[in-house]
Design a protein around this motif. Structure first.
Motif, short mmCIF file in Angstrom:
data_model
loop_
_atom_site.label_atom_id
_atom_site.label_comp_id
_atom_site.label_asym_id
_atom_site.label_seq_id
_atom_site.Cartn_x
_atom_site.Cartn_y
_atom_site.Cartn_z
N GLU A 219 0.85 -1.18 0.00
CA GLU A 219 0.00 0.00 0.00
C GLU A 219 0.89 1.23 0.00
O GLU A 219 1.80 1.36 0.81
N ALA A 220 0.63 2.14 -0.93
CA ALA A 220 1.46 3.32 -1.10
C ALA A 220 0.60 4.57 -0.97
O ALA A 220 0.12 5.13 -1.96
N PRO A 221 0.36 5.04 0.26
CA PRO A 221 -0.46 6.25 0.45
C PRO A 221 0.25 7.46 -0.13
O PRO A 221 1.46 7.45 -0.39
N GLY A 222 -0.50 8.53 -0.32
CA GLY A 222 0.06 9.73 -0.94
C GLY A 222 0.80 10.64 0.01
O GLY A 222 1.43 11.60 -0.42
N SER A 223 0.75 10.36 1.32
CA SER A 223 1.40 11.23 2.30
C SER A 223 1.73 10.44 3.56
O SER A 223 1.23 9.33 3.77
N VAL A 224 2.58 11.04 4.40
CA VAL A 224 2.90 10.41 5.69
C VAL A 224 1.65 10.37 6.56
O VAL A 224 1.43 9.41 7.31
N ALA A 225 0.81 11.40 6.45
CA ALA A 225 -0.44 11.41 7.22
C ALA A 225 -1.31 10.23 6.80
O ALA A 225 -1.94 9.58 7.64
N GLY A 226 -1.35 9.95 5.50
CA GLY A 226 -2.12 8.80 5.03
C GLY A 226 -1.54 7.50 5.54
O GLY A 226 -2.29 6.56 5.86
N MET A 227 -0.23 7.41 5.64
CA MET A 227 0.41 6.22 6.19
C MET A 227 -0.02 6.02 7.65
O MET A 227 -0.36 4.91 8.07
N ALA A 228 0.01 7.11 8.42
CA ALA A 228 -0.40 7.02 9.83
C ALA A 228 -1.85 6.57 9.94
O ALA A 228 -2.19 5.76 10.81
N GLN A 229 -2.72 7.07 9.07
CA GLN A 229 -4.12 6.68 9.11
C GLN A 229 -4.29 5.20 8.80
O GLN A 229 -5.13 4.53 9.40
N LEU A 230 -3.50 4.68 7.89
CA LEU A 230 -3.56 3.24 7.59
C LEU A 230 -3.16 2.41 8.79
O LEU A 230 -3.58 1.26 8.94
N LEU A 231 -2.32 2.98 9.65
CA LEU A 231 -1.84 2.27 10.83
C LEU A 231 -2.66 2.61 12.08
O LEU A 231 -2.28 2.23 13.19
N GLY A 232 -3.76 3.33 11.89
CA GLY A 232 -4.63 3.63 13.02
C GLY A 232 -4.04 4.65 13.97
O GLY A 232 -4.37 4.67 15.16
N SER A 233 -3.14 5.51 13.47
CA SER A 233 -2.49 6.49 14.32
C SER A 233 -2.90 7.90 13.92
O SER A 233 -3.08 8.18 12.73
N GLY A 234 -3.00 8.76 14.88
CA GLY A 234 -3.30 10.16 14.59
C GLY A 234 -2.05 11.02 14.60
O GLY A 234 -2.14 12.24 14.57
N ASP A 235 -0.87 10.39 14.66
CA ASP A 235 0.38 11.13 14.78
C ASP A 235 1.32 10.81 13.63
O ASP A 235 2.15 9.90 13.72
N PRO A 236 1.25 11.54 12.53
CA PRO A 236 2.12 11.28 11.38
C PRO A 236 3.59 11.42 11.70
O PRO A 236 4.44 10.77 11.08
N SER A 237 3.94 12.27 12.68
CA SER A 237 5.35 12.50 12.98
C SER A 237 6.06 11.22 13.46
O SER A 237 7.27 11.09 13.33
N ALA A 238 5.29 10.28 13.99
CA ALA A 238 5.90 9.04 14.47
C ALA A 238 6.46 8.21 13.33
O ALA A 238 7.28 7.33 13.54
N TYR A 239 6.02 8.50 12.09
CA TYR A 239 6.46 7.70 10.95
C TYR A 239 7.29 8.51 9.95
O TYR A 239 7.58 8.04 8.85
N ALA A 240 7.70 9.71 10.36
CA ALA A 240 8.38 10.61 9.43
C ALA A 240 9.65 9.99 8.85
O ALA A 240 9.97 10.22 7.69
N GLY A 241 10.39 9.21 9.61
CA GLY A 241 11.64 8.66 9.11
C GLY A 241 11.55 7.21 8.69
O GLY A 241 12.57 6.56 8.49
N ILE A 242 10.34 6.69 8.57
CA ILE A 242 10.18 5.27 8.27
C ILE A 242 9.89 5.08 6.79
O ILE A 242 8.92 5.60 6.26
#
Length: 499
Positions: A219-242
């Motif tokens: 799955e290739a979301p269009g943004s880091v925020a979208g990635m966080a949403q796929l993982l059930g998180s409201g904090d995109p910053s947690a995935y900024a370097g992943i």
């Protein structure tokens, strides 16, 4: 006390106590036997069943009938999501009502804060369903329950999972071994991911040699925020370097839920060609080894093995591929022990995380170099409590974090560059050569990472001691030496390989 009489209550009091006791027991029994929410609120479950049926039958009008008509904005988003769903190879779509007071609601009256589980499969890829949680606000008007929002739970930490089709138009690109889902406006990126996955899957299969489906969904979301949403998180910053994450559920079971490899569009874009290949191979290894990875598998082994597979067949000098560990050895501060699970958490800093991944990689490389690749695979299975030759589940076998935590997702961070490329770890460091590659040309410093890894002290000491004792037995049976002896040998190997 001897000789003391027993005072009995009057008959009326005793009878009253008996009645009270009966009431208490009946109430307790009633609580224990309370039917599930879908049974207590059949009209809500019927609405959800009709909504699921509409998805399966491609009936847009029936699908929108489940949405509150006085919420036009939400209704429009739902219409767009439904039209995207029609383009995907979905099967087995269903909803289950699991809670009716799941988060605080400002409005009262005919409203319900519902927790709903969505289960679905992608035809040809998932042998078992993917399960995701949704927090929905339901409203009751004219005797009917409808969905009014999927956002009101976020304020209290109940964001749920927003799938790709909830985020915008989705395109699907299918390769020989991969199905890539992502932003419909970036089909070129999806095609490139499918091509790279098609190259990685056979290499992973050759290294692991255990049976698995040989199919992966990315799955290739269009943004880091979208990635966080796929993982059930409201904090995109947690995935900024992943750079990428593998969702998964540890355990040697035949019906492990389907894995997803989720790619961070920003961190992944910062990698060069070799770095992207390493990241995908690492994540796909987690998918292949899913059922051989259990709560007994230490993270240094699961992450180190994934890096070993990703680097296998590539000509990388250990010192260049493990820059943080090389610096530690060069300055006279080599690690004294193998990394603990807590060392793979993001809170300890990028350098510590990089050293943990590099240490796990070199431990696995040492086993392969000294005892052979077959023994490394046998050691991996034995550490997870899986007999040699097992640890596979056929189609849909799933992988990810073996840590006892785990959200349905077990992230694997991004490779960034810096002075060199490091095995799978997490935070991108972003030096001047972050796009062109480090000393070994991978353009990455680290690739994996486990935001869900337990913090120091979070894991029960007794459980850790039991697991360590069990792992010592595996060291002795598989490699012929104790855990302490292995650690001593590994420290010598680091000095030899990195200097």
């Amino acid at each position: 006390m001897a000789g003391q009489g027993v005072r009995r209550p009057p008959r009326a009091t005793a009878a009253g106590s008996a009645v009270l006791l009966a009431v208490v027991l009946t109430a307790a029994s009633g609580c224990a036997q309370q039917p599930p929410p879908r049974t207590r609120f059949p009209e809500v479950q019927r609405m959800l069943d009709a909504r699921a049926r509409a998805v399966r039958q491609h009936d847009e009008a029936a699908f929108l009938a489940s949405v509150d008509p006085v919420r036009p904005g939400y209704r429009d988003r739902q219409r767009r999501a439904f039209r995207t769903l029609k383009e995907l190879p979905l099967t087995g779509w269903r909803y289950d009502l699991v809670a009716t007071d799941a988060f605080p609601l400002a409005s009262g009256g005919n409203t319900m804060a519902a927790k709903v589980e969505l289960r679905y499969r992608l035809k040809g890829f998932d042998a078992e369903p993917v399960t995701s949680v949704q927090y929905l606000t339901l409203t009751r008007t004219s005797g009917r329950w409808r969905i009014a929002s999927d956002e009101e739970g976020a304020a209290s930490g109940h964001a749920g999972t927003r799938q790709l089709w909830d985020q915008g138009p989705v395109a699907a690109v299918r390769g020989r071994h991969a199905l890539v889902l992502g932003d419909a406006g970036d089909r070129g990126r999806l095609t490139d991911l499918a091509r790279r996955a098609d190259a990685a899957v056979p290499a992973v299969t050759a290294a692991w040699k255990g049976r698995w489906s040989g199919q992966v969904v990315i799955e290739a979301p269009g943004s880091v925020a979208g990635m966080a949403q796929l993982l059930g998180s409201g904090d995109p910053s947690a995935y900024a370097g992943i750079a990428a994450v593998t969702t998964g559920e540890a355990g040697a079971q035949a019906k492990a839920p389907a894995d997803r490899v989720i790619v961070n569009p920003e961190a992944y874009a910062d990698l060069n060609d070799a770095g992207r290949a390493v990241v995908l191979s690492h994540e796909i290894t987690h998918v292949a080894t899913r059922t051989a990875t259990t709560g007994d598998t230490p993270l240094w082994l699961s992450e180190g093995f994934a890096d070993w597979v990703a680097y296998r067949g590539r000509r990388h000098a250990a010192a260049a591929a493990a820059p943080e560990l090389s610096r530690a050895v060069a300055t006279g501060h080599p690690p004294q022990r193998l990394p603990a699970d807590a060392d793979f958490g993001f809170t300890g800093g990028a350098d510590r995380l990089a050293r943990a991944y590099e240490s796990g990689w070199l431990a696995c490389r040492m086993i392969a170099d000294t005892w052979g690749e077959a023994k490394l695979r046998a050691f991996y299975r034995a550490a997870g409590g899986v007999p040699t030759g097992e640890g596979h589940a056929g189609p849909g076998a799933r992988s990810g974090t073996p840590s006892p935590s785990s959200p349905s997702s077990s992230p694997s961070p991004s490779p960034s560059s810096g002075a060199g490329a490091g095995p799978s770890a997490g935070a991108a460091s972003g030096g001047d050569d972050s796009r062109g590659g480090g000393a070994d040309g991978t353009g990455r410093r680290v690739v994996g990472g486990h935001p869900a890894a337990p913090a120091p002290g979070a894991v029960d000491d007794r459980r850790t001691a039991v697991r360590n004792a069990r792992l010592d037995t595996v060291f002795r049976s598989q490699l012929g030496l104790s855990a302490g002896q292995f650690t001593k040998k590994w420290r010598a190997y680091l000095k030899s390989a990195l200097t």
